[in-house]
Design a protein around this motif. Structure first.
Motif, mmCIF file in Angstrom:
data_model
loop_
_atom_site.group_PDB
_atom_site.id
_atom_site.type_symbol
_atom_site.label_atom_id
_atom_site.label_comp_id
_atom_site.label_asym_id
_atom_site.label_seq_id
_atom_site.Cartn_x
_atom_site.Cartn_y
_atom_site.Cartn_z
ATOM 1 N N ALA A 273 46.220 -41.047 -0.505
ATOM 2 C CA ALA A 273 46.486 -42.059 -1.541
ATOM 3 C C ALA A 273 45.767 -43.361 -1.187
ATOM 4 C CB ALA A 273 47.985 -42.290 -1.681
ATOM 5 N N GLN A 274 45.807 -43.712 0.092
ATOM 6 C CA GLN A 274 45.137 -44.948 0.539
ATOM 7 C C GLN A 274 43.647 -44.896 0.252
ATOM 8 O OE1 GLN A 274 45.977 -44.860 4.700
ATOM 9 N NE2 GLN A 274 47.860 -46.049 4.520
ATOM 10 N N VAL A 275 43.011 -43.798 0.650
ATOM 11 C CA VAL A 275 41.546 -43.767 0.531
ATOM 12 C C VAL A 275 41.129 -43.668 -0.933
ATOM 13 C CG1 VAL A 275 41.098 -41.276 0.811
ATOM 14 C CG2 VAL A 275 39.453 -42.948 1.637
ATOM 15 N N VAL A 276 41.859 -42.871 -1.720
ATOM 16 C CA VAL A 276 41.458 -42.740 -3.131
ATOM 17 C C VAL A 276 41.690 -44.067 -3.852
ATOM 18 C CG1 VAL A 276 41.787 -41.485 -5.302
ATOM 19 C CG2 VAL A 276 41.850 -40.244 -3.142
ATOM 20 N N HIS A 277 42.787 -44.746 -3.516
ATOM 21 C CA HIS A 277 43.050 -46.058 -4.111
ATOM 22 C C HIS A 277 41.914 -47.021 -3.778
ATOM 23 C CE1 HIS A 277 44.900 -50.141 -4.164
ATOM 24 N NE2 HIS A 277 45.331 -49.691 -5.312
ATOM 25 N N ARG A 278 41.527 -47.043 -2.517
ATOM 26 C CA ARG A 278 40.464 -47.944 -2.061
ATOM 27 C C ARG A 278 39.131 -47.602 -2.739
ATOM 28 N NH1 ARG A 278 38.238 -52.215 -1.218
ATOM 29 N NH2 ARG A 278 36.754 -52.414 0.495
ATOM 30 N N LEU A 279 38.807 -46.296 -2.799
ATOM 31 C CA LEU A 279 37.539 -45.884 -3.417
ATOM 32 C C LEU A 279 37.539 -46.215 -4.914
ATOM 33 C CD1 LEU A 279 37.028 -42.474 -1.563
ATOM 34 C CD2 LEU A 279 35.557 -44.491 -1.354
ATOM 35 N N LEU A 280 38.698 -46.059 -5.559
ATOM 36 C CA LEU A 280 38.767 -46.400 -6.992
ATOM 37 C C LEU A 280 38.579 -47.902 -7.203
ATOM 38 C CD1 LEU A 280 41.639 -44.070 -8.304
ATOM 39 C CD2 LEU A 280 39.208 -43.935 -8.840
ATOM 40 N N GLN A 281 39.094 -48.696 -6.266
ATOM 41 C CA GLN A 281 38.868 -50.155 -6.337
ATOM 42 C C GLN A 281 37.377 -50.473 -6.200
ATOM 43 O OE1 GLN A 281 41.128 -51.757 -3.066
ATOM 44 N NE2 GLN A 281 42.543 -52.780 -4.470
ATOM 45 N N MET A 282 36.699 -49.700 -5.350
ATOM 46 C CA MET A 282 35.280 -49.968 -5.082
ATOM 47 C C MET A 282 34.408 -49.518 -6.259
ATOM 48 S SD MET A 282 35.245 -48.537 -1.178
ATOM 49 C CE MET A 282 34.294 -49.468 -0.019
ATOM 50 N N VAL A 283 34.644 -48.322 -6.760
ATOM 51 C CA VAL A 283 33.748 -47.727 -7.759
ATOM 52 C C VAL A 283 34.165 -48.110 -9.195
ATOM 53 C CG1 VAL A 283 32.788 -45.532 -8.613
ATOM 54 C CG2 VAL A 283 33.259 -45.820 -6.174
ATOM 55 N N GLU A 284 35.444 -48.328 -9.411
ATOM 56 C CA GLU A 284 35.985 -48.649 -10.741
ATOM 57 C C GLU A 284 35.447 -47.709 -11.835
ATOM 58 O OE1 GLU A 284 36.763 -53.179 -11.256
ATOM 59 O OE2 GLU A 284 34.808 -52.969 -10.276
ATOM 60 N N PRO A 285 35.629 -46.400 -11.630
ATOM 61 C CA PRO A 285 35.073 -45.451 -12.595
ATOM 62 C C PRO A 285 35.924 -45.364 -13.875
ATOM 63 C CG PRO A 285 36.349 -44.286 -10.970
ATOM 64 C CD PRO A 285 36.392 -45.728 -10.569
ATOM 65 N N ASP A 286 35.336 -44.768 -14.919
ATOM 66 C CA ASP A 286 36.124 -44.477 -16.122
ATOM 67 C C ASP A 286 36.959 -43.218 -15.892
ATOM 68 O OD1 ASP A 286 34.913 -46.409 -18.260
ATOM 69 O OD2 ASP A 286 33.245 -45.659 -17.061
ATOM 70 N N SER A 287 36.358 -42.253 -15.160
ATOM 71 C CA SER A 287 37.076 -40.996 -14.891
ATOM 72 C C SER A 287 36.925 -40.628 -13.425
ATOM 73 C CB SER A 287 36.484 -39.837 -15.707
ATOM 74 O OG SER A 287 36.172 -40.223 -17.001
#
Ligand code: AMP
Length: 283
Positions: free
Chosen positions: A131-145
């Motif tokens: 959860a930590q890493v996916v949360h962090r990566l989503l913050q970095m990439v800010e993808p639509d999907s």
């Protein structure tokens, strides 16, 4: 295909894509890519998105240090496969880039019963790290999907819950499990199996299919016991769980009538390689 190690240069690239009206599809991985990973990239491209694949072996999700050490790393080959598949950019951040010093590892998510069963029981702390890493990566990439594989069914449930709790504006797409010809779920860990182990490991998927074929009324617990016994009887096999669960709550289901979304999940060691798989038997 572009390859970025730094967040700042990835951001420049992403901003250019967005300025030109393109949406971003994201596939987080730990590398050692195979057809399962590539199918997620293709799915993102089918949705007309700019596909971004991250490769980061996240130390915080390994509860077993040996597993982390033995995790296969094949960066050059991965980049070649991504390029061939039409991935727009690979993101290969260093550990300090993902977890900058002094910034902590992100929110402390609570998942209730979702991370207590199955993988949660046998790999304590694993989903916290995921959860930590996916949360962090989503913050970095800010993808639509974000695209994730059904092979890690419980992981998808955890990430769905994390996205909900963090209120992130991203669509989560679960993609089907890619399999070897004999039915074995593709996994980066499969390269550590011998040829003989690899062919015998097809038994895991056979057991899942067997439950789907024979499930009726309230015979699910009996089928679980039977499957565990069959796997235990196979030389070199050590099953950890074989559980029929509700696809949303991940709680045990005794009868097919008890839920309209039922999944059978299994984890089994074959030699010193831990394999997981699952099959949706009612949807
Ligand atoms: P990993 O590199 O193992 O962390 O996996 C990265 C992503 O690929 C996760 O969303 C996995 O669920 C997905 N994935 C791994 N194996 C498969 C497979 N056999 N079929 C489909 N997706 C997969």
């Amino acid at each position: 295909m572009w390859a970025f190690h730094r967040l700042s240069t990835l951001k420049d690239f992403l901003n250019r894509q967005r300025a030109e009206g393109r949406s971003i599809g994201f596939v987080p991985t730990m590398g050692a890519l195979h057809e399962g990973h590539l199918s997620l990239i293709r799915r993102s491209k089918d949705a007309q998105e700019v596909a971004i694949c991250s490769i980061f072996v996240n130390p915080t999700q390994f509860n077993d240090p040996t597993d982390l050490l033995k995790y296969p790393r094949t960066e050059a080959e991965d980049l070649y496969l991504l390029h061939q598949t039409g991935c727009a950019a690979a993101f290969l951040p260093s550990e300090p880039e993902v977890y900058p010093a002094g910034q902590g590892v992100g929110p402390d998510f609570r998942f209730g019963v979702l991370d207590k069963t199955m993988e949660g029981e046998f790999r304590p702390g694993h989903f916290k790290g995921v959860a930590q890493v996916v949360h962090r990566l989503l913050q970095m990439v800010e993808p639509d999907s974000i695209y994730m594989g059904q092979k890690d069914f419980q992981q998808v449930a955890i990430v769905r819950e994390m996205i909900k709790q963090a209120n992130l504006p991203v669509r989560l797409v679960m993609c089907p499990t890619a399999r070897e010809e004999n039915g074995l779920a593709m996994s980066s860990r499969n390269v550590r199996l011998s040829g003989a182990q690899r062919s015998r490991a097809a038994l895991i998927y056979e057991m899942l299919q067997d439950v789907r074929a024979r499930a009726h009324g309230d015979n699910l617990p009996a089928l679980e016991v039977e499957a565990l016994q069959r796997l235990r009887g196979e030389p070199g096999f050590r099953p950890e769980y074989f559980s029929v669960v509700d696809g949303k709550t991940l709680q045990p289901v005794r009868s097919l009538a008890d839920s309209d979304y039922v999944v059978v999940c299994v984890a089994c060691w074959v030699g010193d390689v831990r394999l997981i798989d699952n099959l949706i038997i009612k949807e």
